[in-house]
Design a protein around this motif. Structure first.
Motif, mmCIF file in Angstrom:
data_model
loop_
_atom_site.group_PDB
_atom_site.id
_atom_site.type_symbol
_atom_site.label_atom_id
_atom_site.label_comp_id
_atom_site.label_asym_id
_atom_site.label_seq_id
_atom_site.Cartn_x
_atom_site.Cartn_y
_atom_site.Cartn_z
ATOM 1 N N HIS A 59 0.836 -1.202 0.000
ATOM 2 C CA HIS A 59 0.000 0.000 0.000
ATOM 3 C C HIS A 59 0.877 1.260 0.000
ATOM 4 N N LEU A 60 1.930 1.252 0.804
ATOM 5 C CA LEU A 60 2.828 2.410 0.855
ATOM 6 C C LEU A 60 3.540 2.621 -0.482
ATOM 7 N N ILE A 61 3.913 1.541 -1.142
ATOM 8 C CA ILE A 61 4.500 1.670 -2.486
ATOM 9 C C ILE A 61 3.471 2.296 -3.423
ATOM 10 N N GLY A 62 2.222 1.827 -3.333
ATOM 11 C CA GLY A 62 1.157 2.385 -4.168
ATOM 12 C C GLY A 62 0.918 3.863 -3.915
ATOM 13 N N LEU A 63 1.175 4.308 -2.701
ATOM 14 C CA LEU A 63 1.039 5.726 -2.354
ATOM 15 C C LEU A 63 2.305 6.511 -2.692
ATOM 16 N N ASN A 64 3.253 5.862 -3.339
ATOM 17 C CA ASN A 64 4.547 6.450 -3.692
ATOM 18 C C ASN A 64 5.320 6.890 -2.446
ATOM 19 N N LYS A 65 5.331 5.998 -1.452
ATOM 20 C CA LYS A 65 6.086 6.213 -0.223
ATOM 21 C C LYS A 65 7.054 5.050 -0.023
ATOM 22 N N PRO A 66 7.987 4.865 -0.974
ATOM 23 C CA PRO A 66 8.859 3.694 -0.890
ATOM 24 C C PRO A 66 9.762 3.687 0.341
ATOM 25 N N GLU A 67 10.151 4.871 0.837
ATOM 26 C CA GLU A 67 11.008 4.919 2.032
ATOM 27 C C GLU A 67 10.296 4.303 3.225
ATOM 28 N N GLU A 68 9.018 4.627 3.373
ATOM 29 C CA GLU A 68 8.227 4.077 4.481
ATOM 30 C C GLU A 68 7.967 2.590 4.277
ATOM 31 N N ALA A 69 7.843 2.169 3.037
ATOM 32 C CA ALA A 69 7.559 0.764 2.742
ATOM 33 C C ALA A 69 8.730 -0.149 3.098
ATOM 34 N N LEU A 70 9.944 0.377 3.030
ATOM 35 C CA LEU A 70 11.129 -0.457 3.257
ATOM 36 C C LEU A 70 11.107 -1.178 4.594
ATOM 37 N N ASP A 71 10.928 -0.445 5.690
ATOM 38 C CA ASP A 71 10.941 -1.072 7.015
ATOM 39 C C ASP A 71 9.813 -2.081 7.169
ATOM 40 N N VAL A 72 8.664 -1.754 6.622
ATOM 41 C CA VAL A 72 7.509 -2.640 6.728
ATOM 42 C C VAL A 72 7.766 -3.945 5.962
ATOM 43 N N LEU A 73 8.309 -3.836 4.763
ATOM 44 C CA LEU A 73 8.594 -5.031 3.964
ATOM 45 C C LEU A 73 9.726 -5.857 4.579
ATOM 46 N N ARG A 74 10.732 -5.177 5.126
ATOM 47 C CA ARG A 74 11.801 -5.905 5.833
ATOM 48 C C ARG A 74 11.226 -6.665 7.023
ATOM 49 N N GLY A 75 10.296 -6.037 7.728
ATOM 50 C CA GLY A 75 9.638 -6.707 8.856
ATOM 51 C C GLY A 75 8.864 -7.929 8.413
ATOM 52 N N SER A 76 8.147 -7.812 7.314
ATOM 53 C CA SER A 76 7.398 -8.956 6.781
ATOM 54 C C SER A 76 8.346 -10.099 6.434
ATOM 55 N N PHE A 77 9.453 -9.782 5.777
ATOM 56 C CA PHE A 77 10.438 -10.801 5.407
ATOM 57 C C PHE A 77 11.023 -11.461 6.654
ATOM 58 N N LYS A 78 11.362 -10.647 7.642
ATOM 59 C CA LYS A 78 11.982 -11.177 8.864
ATOM 60 C C LYS A 78 11.004 -12.072 9.632
ATOM 61 N N ILE A 79 9.760 -11.647 9.729
ATOM 62 C CA ILE A 79 8.766 -12.445 10.439
ATOM 63 C C ILE A 79 8.470 -13.742 9.679
ATOM 64 N N ALA A 80 8.361 -13.655 8.361
ATOM 65 C CA ALA A 80 8.144 -14.876 7.574
ATOM 66 C C ALA A 80 9.295 -15.842 7.779
ATOM 67 N N SER A 81 10.520 -15.335 7.775
ATOM 68 C CA SER A 81 11.694 -16.188 8.001
ATOM 69 C C SER A 81 11.634 -16.854 9.367
ATOM 70 N N THR A 82 11.285 -16.074 10.371
ATOM 71 C CA THR A 82 11.196 -16.605 11.738
ATOM 72 C C THR A 82 10.137 -17.691 11.828
ATOM 73 N N MET A 83 8.956 -17.420 11.283
ATOM 74 C CA MET A 83 7.877 -18.410 11.339
ATOM 75 C C MET A 83 8.266 -19.694 10.606
ATOM 76 N N LEU A 84 8.916 -19.549 9.480
ATOM 77 C CA LEU A 84 9.289 -20.725 8.694
ATOM 78 C C LEU A 84 10.397 -21.535 9.362
ATOM 79 N N GLU A 85 11.257 -20.873 10.108
ATOM 80 C CA GLU A 85 12.267 -21.611 10.885
ATOM 81 C C GLU A 85 11.599 -22.442 11.978
ATOM 82 N N LEU A 86 10.511 -21.933 12.533
ATOM 83 C CA LEU A 86 9.822 -22.632 13.608
ATOM 84 C C LEU A 86 8.977 -23.801 13.094
#
Length: 172
Positions: free
Chosen positions: A31-58
């Motif tokens: 959604h943030l990318i769609g609003l042309n706010k890529p700087e704000e999207a970065l942390d959110v997408l990194r969080g999604s990747f990190k959480i997905a990685s954590t869940m998949l390790e478990l």
């Protein structure tokens, strides 16, 4: 997120964060990318990747949603960097997806094709038309039968543009 990373089981994880958090973060980033706010999207997408990685390790065998979102989050992190003009970091993200080709949770061919196309675009934007062309041609040859038609059409168009620029440079 840091508390979730310390969890030793999926049950522990569920006590710290809701299981749907990975998807919520991913779609907020989109959604943030769609609003042309890529700087704000970065942390959110990194969080999604990190959480997905954590869940998949478990629990790697039982988590379809995080497995699906894992590499898409990394791809869109790269796309956000590209929108910001940070081509080097965008390529790092796209290459992280491509480097996972031989991992247990392999990114789909369609996503790998998109990564190669975006890497090509980043090179094209920097005037490195030969490198760009190589990426576009790789998409067309390696993923001819597995990538989405739209990605193949875009790569074909991008390859033609790269050839035109290369011919123009060579004739000057």
């Amino acid at each position: 997120i840091a508390r979730a990373e310390m969890c030793k089981s999926l049950d522990e994880f569920g006590a710290v964060l809701p299981f749907c958090i990975c998807g919520l973060l991913y779609y907020k980033g989109m959604h943030l990318i769609g609003l042309n706010k890529p700087e704000e999207a970065l942390d959110v997408l990194r969080g999604s990747f990190k959480i997905a990685s954590t869940m998949l390790e478990l629990e790697p065998a039982f988590l379809e949603e995080p497995a699906d979102l894992l590499w898409n989050a990394k791809f869109h992190e790269g796309f956000a960097y590209l929108l910001m003009g940070n081509k080097s970091q965008s390529r790092d993200c796209f290459n992280a997806v491509l480097d996972a080709e031989n991992k247990a949770l392999r990114p789909p061919d369609a996503l790998q094709a998109k990564c190669l196309d975006q890497i090509g675009i980043s090179y094209f934007q920097e005037g490195m038309h030969e490198k760009a062309l190589l990426n576009f041609e790789t998409v067309l040859s390696k993923f001819a039968s597995t990538a989405e038609k739209a990605v193949l059409d875009e790569s074909r168009t991008h390859a033609d543009l790269s050839r035109t620029f290369i011919e123009k440079q060579n004739s000057e």
